[in-house]
Design a protein around this motif. Structure first.
Motif, mmCIF file in Angstrom:
data_model
loop_
_atom_site.group_PDB
_atom_site.id
_atom_site.type_symbol
_atom_site.label_atom_id
_atom_site.label_comp_id
_atom_site.label_asym_id
_atom_site.label_seq_id
_atom_site.Cartn_x
_atom_site.Cartn_y
_atom_site.Cartn_z
ATOM 1 N N LEU A 1 -11.991 -4.646 -9.120
ATOM 2 C CA LEU A 1 -11.134 -4.971 -7.985
ATOM 3 C C LEU A 1 -10.008 -3.947 -7.917
ATOM 4 O O LEU A 1 -9.348 -3.675 -8.922
ATOM 5 C CB LEU A 1 -10.564 -6.383 -8.125
ATOM 6 N N ARG A 2 -9.813 -3.402 -6.715
ATOM 7 C CA ARG A 2 -8.774 -2.395 -6.531
ATOM 8 C C ARG A 2 -8.116 -2.598 -5.175
ATOM 9 O O ARG A 2 -8.800 -2.751 -4.164
ATOM 10 C CB ARG A 2 -9.370 -0.985 -6.601
ATOM 11 N N PRO A 3 -6.777 -2.614 -5.136
ATOM 12 C CA PRO A 3 -6.098 -2.791 -3.838
ATOM 13 C C PRO A 3 -6.212 -1.525 -2.986
ATOM 14 O O PRO A 3 -6.273 -0.408 -3.505
ATOM 15 C CB PRO A 3 -4.643 -3.075 -4.233
ATOM 16 N N LEU A 4 -6.252 -1.733 -1.682
ATOM 17 C CA LEU A 4 -6.277 -0.608 -0.767
ATOM 18 C C LEU A 4 -4.916 0.085 -0.752
ATOM 19 O O LEU A 4 -3.893 -0.527 -1.091
ATOM 20 C CB LEU A 4 -6.627 -1.088 0.646
ATOM 21 N N PRO A 5 -4.861 1.369 -0.395
ATOM 22 C CA PRO A 5 -3.567 2.061 -0.319
ATOM 23 C C PRO A 5 -2.607 1.336 0.619
ATOM 24 O O PRO A 5 -2.957 0.969 1.738
ATOM 25 C CB PRO A 5 -3.942 3.450 0.225
#
Length: 213
Positions: A52-56
């Motif tokens: 899981l990675r947040p968007l810029p």
């Protein structure tokens, strides 16, 4: 039953189990979900591994988990300052670079490699399927938004996965399923089809042209 027989049976069972797990894993799709409304990118594989990675520009932290348990990421060491172009020592061209240049200078080898690379990229793209797509759009002009809303009410408009809203929000969600076994097949086909004889001649020529130390 002797001790050696028990060890061989246990070893064979472990190998078969590993092969079974690898087979299930390679035929399990990698699911990539991009959700701009939630501000995150999620990758799932093998029903247990999740990234899981947040968007810029979105809040949140990067997380890697296996079977619901978070995995700790190793701490990154501070990077050293890179020397400037004037401070860098002048190095001679490395052997792989000379080999690549030699391959690109040969017109027949260049065309063959370009054809194989294009085929590889095409097969990799074919290994991915867009399984879900949805976009919610709000145009600056309310009249244009109304026209878009009318367009989305038709059957072919709904199948496009686009809907209009009058709240000023613009977001989308996308789900892509990547088939690992197709990628493995594409890479194996690429490797087995390379012109190794011509590449070996280019490697020998590049090695012969290397400057002496």
């Amino acid at each position: 039953m002797s001790f050696l027989t028990i060890v061989l049976i246990a070893f064979a069972a472990i190998v078969l189990l590993a092969l079974a797990v690898a087979s299930v894993a390679i035929f399990s799709p990698v699911v990539l979900v991009v959700d701009s409304a939630g501000g995150q990118v999620r990758v799932r594989w093998f029903f247990a591994l999740e990234y899981l990675r947040p968007l810029p520009g979105s809040e949140g932290e990067t997380r890697l988990s296996f079977a619901g348990k978070a995995l700790r990421r190793p701490e990154r060491k501070p990077k050293k300052a890179k020397p400037t172009a004037a401070e860098r020592p002048r190095r001679r061209r490395a052997a792989p670079t000379r080999f690549l240049v030699r391959c690109l200078r040969d017109p027949n080898l260049r065309r063959t490699l370009a054809r194989h690379v294009a085929r590889l990229i095409k097969r990799i793209f074919r290994s991915a399927d867009i399984t879900r797509w949805r976009a919610s759009v709000s145009l600056p002009d309310p009249a244009a938004t109304g026209m878009l809303y009318g367009f989305t009410q038709f059957g072919w408009g709904r199948r496009a996965g686009v809907e209009a809203n009058f709240t000023g929000e613009n977001n989308f969600s996308l789900e892509i399923r990547l088939r690992p076994h197709r990628i493995v097949t594409a890479v194996l086909s690429f490797l087995t089809g390379l012109p190794y004889r011509a590449m070996f001649r280019a490697w020998r020529a590049a090695s012969a042209s290397a400057p002496a130390r």
